[in-house]
Write a protein that holds these residues in place. Structure first.
Motif, PDB file in Angstrom:
ATOM      1  N   SER A   1      43.833   0.749  -2.035  1.00 33.03           N
ATOM      2  CA  SER A   1      45.015   1.512  -1.633  1.00 33.03           C
ATOM      3  C   SER A   1      45.389   1.203  -0.184  1.00 33.03           C
ATOM      4  CB  SER A   1      44.745   3.002  -1.813  1.00 33.03           C
ATOM      5  OG  SER A   1      45.823   3.767  -1.343  1.00 33.03           O
ATOM      6  N   LEU A   2      44.394   1.160   0.692  1.00 37.61           N
ATOM      7  CA  LEU A   2      44.661   0.826   2.094  1.00 37.61           C
ATOM      8  C   LEU A   2      45.216  -0.591   2.230  1.00 37.61           C
ATOM      9  CD1 LEU A   2      41.535   2.377   3.871  1.00 37.61           C
ATOM     10  CD2 LEU A   2      43.901   3.192   3.959  1.00 37.61           C
ATOM     11  N   LYS A   3      44.668  -1.507   1.451  1.00 37.39           N
ATOM     12  CA  LYS A   3      45.136  -2.895   1.499  1.00 37.39           C
ATOM     13  C   LYS A   3      46.594  -2.977   1.058  1.00 37.39           C
ATOM     14  CE  LYS A   3      43.591  -6.929   2.549  1.00 37.39           C
ATOM     15  NZ  LYS A   3      43.268  -7.212   3.917  1.00 37.39           N
ATOM     16  N   TYR A   4      46.941  -2.227  -0.004  1.00 36.21           N
ATOM     17  CA  TYR A   4      48.323  -2.229  -0.478  1.00 36.21           C
ATOM     18  C   TYR A   4      49.257  -1.617   0.566  1.00 36.21           C
ATOM     19  CZ  TYR A   4      47.373  -3.921  -5.183  1.00 36.21           C
ATOM     20  OH  TYR A   4      47.023  -4.695  -6.251  1.00 36.21           O
ATOM     21  N   LEU A   5      48.802  -0.598   1.278  1.00 33.20           N
ATOM     22  CA  LEU A   5      49.623  -0.017   2.345  1.00 33.20           C
ATOM     23  C   LEU A   5      49.864  -1.040   3.458  1.00 33.20           C
ATOM     24  CD1 LEU A   5      48.226   3.631   2.663  1.00 33.20           C
ATOM     25  CD2 LEU A   5      50.464   2.902   1.812  1.00 33.20           C
ATOM     26  N   GLU A   6      48.818  -1.801   3.811  1.00 36.19           N
ATOM     27  CA  GLU A   6      48.981  -2.856   4.818  1.00 36.19           C
ATOM     28  C   GLU A   6      49.979  -3.900   4.343  1.00 36.19           C
ATOM     29  OE1 GLU A   6      45.232  -4.613   5.831  1.00 36.19           O
ATOM     30  OE2 GLU A   6      44.358  -2.692   6.436  1.00 36.19           O
ATOM     31  N   MET A   7      49.847  -4.296   3.069  1.00 39.29           N
ATOM     32  CA  MET A   7      50.760  -5.295   2.520  1.00 39.29           C
ATOM     33  C   MET A   7      52.194  -4.766   2.481  1.00 39.29           C
ATOM     34  SD  MET A   7      48.304  -6.785  -0.507  1.00 39.29           S
ATOM     35  CE  MET A   7      49.558  -7.760  -1.283  1.00 39.29           C
ATOM     36  N   LYS A   8      52.358  -3.469   2.216  1.00 39.79           N
ATOM     37  CA  LYS A   8      53.686  -2.863   2.209  1.00 39.79           C
ATOM     38  C   LYS A   8      54.290  -2.936   3.609  1.00 39.79           C
ATOM     39  CE  LYS A   8      55.873   1.620   1.910  1.00 39.79           C
ATOM     40  NZ  LYS A   8      55.600   3.039   1.973  1.00 39.79           N
ATOM     41  N   ASP A   9      53.496  -2.605   4.626  1.00 37.16           N
ATOM     42  CA  ASP A   9      53.987  -2.685   6.012  1.00 37.16           C
ATOM     43  C   ASP A   9      54.388  -4.113   6.370  1.00 37.16           C
ATOM     44  OD1 ASP A   9      53.618   0.015   6.341  1.00 37.16           O
ATOM     45  OD2 ASP A   9      51.657  -0.184   7.319  1.00 37.16           O
ATOM     46  N   ILE A  10      53.580  -5.070   5.955  1.00 40.29           N
ATOM     47  CA  ILE A  10      53.895  -6.478   6.233  1.00 40.29           C
ATOM     48  C   ILE A  10      55.196  -6.867   5.537  1.00 40.29           C
ATOM     49  CG2 ILE A  10      53.143  -8.852   5.799  1.00 40.29           C
ATOM     50  CD1 ILE A  10      50.253  -7.846   6.231  1.00 40.29           C
ATOM     51  N   ALA A  11      55.365  -6.451   4.294  1.00 37.38           N
ATOM     52  CA  ALA A  11      56.591  -6.774   3.554  1.00 37.38           C
ATOM     53  C   ALA A  11      57.814  -6.140   4.209  1.00 37.38           C
ATOM     54  CB  ALA A  11      56.462  -6.317   2.110  1.00 37.38           C
ATOM     55  N   ILE A  12      57.672  -4.912   4.690  1.00 37.21           N
ATOM     56  CA  ILE A  12      58.784  -4.246   5.383  1.00 37.21           C
ATOM     57  C   ILE A  12      59.149  -5.012   6.643  1.00 37.21           C
ATOM     58  CG2 ILE A  12      59.388  -2.172   6.700  1.00 37.21           C
ATOM     59  CD1 ILE A  12      57.874  -0.546   4.571  1.00 37.21           C
ATOM     60  N   ASN A  13      58.140  -5.444   7.411  1.00 36.13           N
ATOM     61  CA  ASN A  13      58.408  -6.216   8.634  1.00 36.13           C
ATOM     62  C   ASN A  13      59.074  -7.547   8.315  1.00 36.13           C
ATOM     63  OD1 ASN A  13      57.397  -4.283  10.399  1.00 36.13           O
ATOM     64  ND2 ASN A  13      55.329  -5.110  10.350  1.00 36.13           N
ATOM     65  N   ILE A  14      58.608  -8.205   7.263  1.00 35.16           N
ATOM     66  CA  ILE A  14      59.214  -9.486   6.871  1.00 35.16           C
ATOM     67  C   ILE A  14      60.667  -9.262   6.472  1.00 35.16           C
ATOM     68  CG2 ILE A  14      59.199 -11.275   5.090  1.00 35.16           C
ATOM     69  CD1 ILE A  14      56.136 -11.149   5.183  1.00 35.16           C
ATOM     70  N   SER A  15      60.927  -8.218   5.705  1.00 31.17           N
ATOM     71  CA  SER A  15      62.290  -7.915   5.277  1.00 31.17           C
ATOM     72  C   SER A  15      63.190  -7.637   6.485  1.00 31.17           C
ATOM     73  CB  SER A  15      62.273  -6.711   4.340  1.00 31.17           C
ATOM     74  OG  SER A  15      63.576  -6.324   4.008  1.00 31.17           O
ATOM     75  N   ARG A  16      62.685  -6.858   7.434  1.00 31.99           N
ATOM     76  CA  ARG A  16      63.455  -6.537   8.641  1.00 31.99           C
ATOM     77  C   ARG A  16      63.748  -7.809   9.436  1.00 31.99           C
ATOM     78  NH1 ARG A  16      59.943  -3.281  11.458  1.00 31.99           N
ATOM     79  NH2 ARG A  16      60.295  -1.689   9.893  1.00 31.99           N
ATOM     80  N   ASN A  17      62.736  -8.660   9.605  1.00 33.77           N
ATOM     81  CA  ASN A  17      62.934  -9.903  10.348  1.00 33.77           C
ATOM     82  C   ASN A  17      63.899 -10.835   9.633  1.00 33.77           C
ATOM     83  OD1 ASN A  17      61.190  -9.087  12.375  1.00 33.77           O
ATOM     84  ND2 ASN A  17      59.413 -10.078  11.463  1.00 33.77           N
ATOM     85  N   LEU A  18      63.854 -10.853   8.314  1.00 33.34           N
ATOM     86  CA  LEU A  18      64.775 -11.694   7.540  1.00 33.34           C
ATOM     87  C   LEU A  18      66.209 -11.212   7.704  1.00 33.34           C
ATOM     88  CD1 LEU A  18      64.925 -14.103   5.662  1.00 33.34           C
ATOM     89  CD2 LEU A  18      64.585 -12.553   3.748  1.00 33.34           C
TER      90      LEU A  18
END
Length: 116
Positions: A56-73
């Motif tokens: 669950s913690l790993k998925y939360l980290e991956m979600k944060d990374i995906a949000i940052n990637i989306s924002r940067n894109l």
């Protein structure tokens, strides 16, 4: 006595105390066995619980990374859109330079013909 005739012996039951002791021993051993089985099962469930928490913690980290990637894109797309008019001007200038280069080649060839 005839040797062909067998004699029966009286069946003797074990002493009452022995049966009680054996029953107690059996129940104690069964309790130990069942306690071990339940402890192992409990430990398995604890391990699964810890694995689920880590996942669950790993998925939360991956979600944060995906949000940052989306924002940067999105930011990158906005910057590209802002640069688009300049890129079109560069393409237009490049086409004009190519046309001028062809004209210069033609002029050079024409001047060489005139020189001859």
């Amino acid at each position: 006595e005839d040797p062909a005739v067998e004699t029966a012996e009286e069946a003797k039951e074990p002493a009452e105390a022995d049966i009680n002791e054996l029953c107690k021993d059996m129940f104690n051993k069964m309790a130990t066995y069942l306690t071990g089985e339940l402890t192992a099962t409990s430990e398995d469930y604890k391990l699964l619980e810890n694995m689920n928490k880590l996942t669950s913690l790993k998925y939360l980290e991956m979600k944060d990374i995906a949000i940052n990637i989306s924002r940067n894109l999105k930011d990158l797309n906005q910057k590209y859109a802002a640069l688009q008019p300049y890129l079109e001007q560069i393409n237009l200038i490049e086409e004009q330079v190519a046309a001028l280069e062809q004209a210069a080649y033609k002029l050079d060839a024409y001047s060489k013909k005139l020189g001859n």
